[in-house]
Structure formats: structure tokens, C-alpha cells
Design a protein around this motif. Structure first.
Motif: not given
Length: 234
Positions: A104-113, A117-118
Motif C-alpha cells: 500500500s501507498v499511504a499519502f499524508r497531506n498529498g505525499s507519501n513522504g 516523493p510520490c
């Protein structure tokens, strides 16, 4: 596999002086890419996307990288489950485009960090909704799907964009990606990047206006190439 393909929603946009015919519903359009990641609901950062329906007033997309997207639509209808997604903070499975080893890819505030970045919905881009992915099994209730823009790479460095079809999981709570529509590989040491200026669903196909590596714009169209959800240009 359902034999009869589901018909999706077409999004009308105007790029420059050209425009496309009106369609049944305006759901969202892609904003200019390459700037800071934006929310799917620009007026309320981080808010879930809402649904819209009714007659269409064509949206306008500027070719300026920093310009916003404008568009209007008819009265709102009850939001489907996929439309309630908080995209800047979404968890999307099977999104291999982002280069992560996890499922899974978890985005936070629009980015995976990550260091590379994705980002999801960069530059204020918006999701587009419609029933354009075949449901499994064939007797499953039809649900709306989403098409979202993601970008891999740092600003002012090698970056690549892709359109990602997203479908609800069988339990209706998770979200997972189907094969993406990738933009061209970056050129000239990564400085030149192909960007998606706008995108829409036309039935089960995808149509987008892109800015090429040479700075010119063109319309590109894709259709499903096989039952696994891979895409081909036509």
C-alpha cells in the motif's frame, strides 16, 4: 469478467480556444501540474471530494503552470463511497508506480513522504469519477471508480506523472489501483517533464491534453488493451 463493459462519465474541458461538446455530468478536471500538491477540494484543503451532476458548463484549463482550474456544474447529488475519499490522505493498494515495496501507498497531506516523493493530485488537480472499470464478479453491484493524477519525483528534478484508475475493494472500504497510464519518461537530465494538463473519461476510455517534453500540447487517448486493465494509445 463481466462481458458487458460499463459506461463511464465524460468530463468536458476547454483548453485554450478549443472546446468539446457538452455531456451529461461534470465531475472534476485536472489542474496544471508541477506545483505544490493540492487538495481534491481546493477551497477546503484536505476535505473529501463531493459529487456533482447536472448540465455542463465547460471547464477552462489554463496552460500556465500556476493557474487554477475553473468549472461549474449542476446541483449536487448524494456522494458515492469513492467520492468520499480524502485523496490527500488516502491509502491506495497496488500503486507500484510510486516505487514502494509495500503493498500500500499511504499519502499524508498529498505525499507519501519519501526522499523521492510520490504526490497525489499535484498542482490542485481533481479526481474524475465514472463507472469505467469492469466489476468482478460479474454479478457484483456496479460502483463508481476514480481517475486521479500522481507525480513521482522532486520539483526541479526528474519527475514523471501518471493517471491512476482507482477502484473500491470488495468490502467497499479499501481503495486499490489498476494499471496506470504513464506519462513520457523525463528528458534532458530530468529537467523536461511531460505533464497532464487535463483529463476526462469518455465511456470506458481516457482522453487527456498533455504538454510534451518539447513544450507543445496535444490530445492523447487510451483504451483498455486487455482484461487485466492495461492501457494502449489509439
Amino acid at each position: 469478467m463481466r462481458g458487458k463493459l460499463l459506461v463511464g462519465v465524460a468530463l468536458t474541458v476547454t483548453v485554450g480556444a478549443g472546446c468539446t461538446p457538452s455531456v451529461d455530468r461534470l465531475d472534476g478536471d485536472a489542474g496544471p501540474a508541477g506545483s505544490a500538491a493540492g487538495s481534491a477540494s481546493p477551497s477546503v484543503p484536505g476535505a473529501p471530494t463531493t459529487a456533482s451532476s447536472g448540465s455542463v458548463t465547460p471547464a477552462t484549463v489554463s496552460t500556465s503552470p500556476a493557474a487554477p482550474v475553473s468549472g461549474t456544474s449542476g446541483p449536487a447529488t448524494q456522494a458515492s463511497e469513492i467520492r468520499r475519499t480524502d485523496w490527500p490522505n488516502a491509502v491506495i493498494r497496488k500503486l507500484g508506480f510510486c516505487g514502494e515495496s509495500d503493498d500500500s501507498v499511504a499519502f499524508r497531506n498529498g505525499s507519501n513522504g519519501f526522499d523521492v516523493p510520490c504526490r497525489i493530485l499535484p498542482g490542485g488537480a481533481q479526481p474524475v469519477y465514472g463507472e469505467f472499470i469492469v466489476e468482478e464478479p460479474a454479478n457484483a453491484p456496479s460502483t463508481e471508480d476514480a481517475l486521479v493524477l500522481v507525480e513521482l519525483g522532486n520539483p526541479n528534478a526528474a519527475r514523471r506523472q501518471a493517471l491512476v484508475p482507482v477502484q473500491l475493494s470488495d468490502n467497499g472500504r479499501g481503495r486499490y489501483a489498476w494499471p496506470v497510464i504513464g506519462g513520457d519518461q523525463p528528458g534532458s537530465g530530468g529537467v523536461k517533464v511531460m505533464t497532464f494538463l487535463s483529463y476526462r473519461l469518455v465511456g470506458q476510455n481516457v482522453e487527456a491534453t498533455v504538454r510534451r517534453l518539447d513544450g507543445g500540447t496535444e490530445t492523447r487517448r487510451w483504451r483498455k488493451a486487455d482484461g487485466s486493465g492495461n492501457w494502449e494509445r489509439y
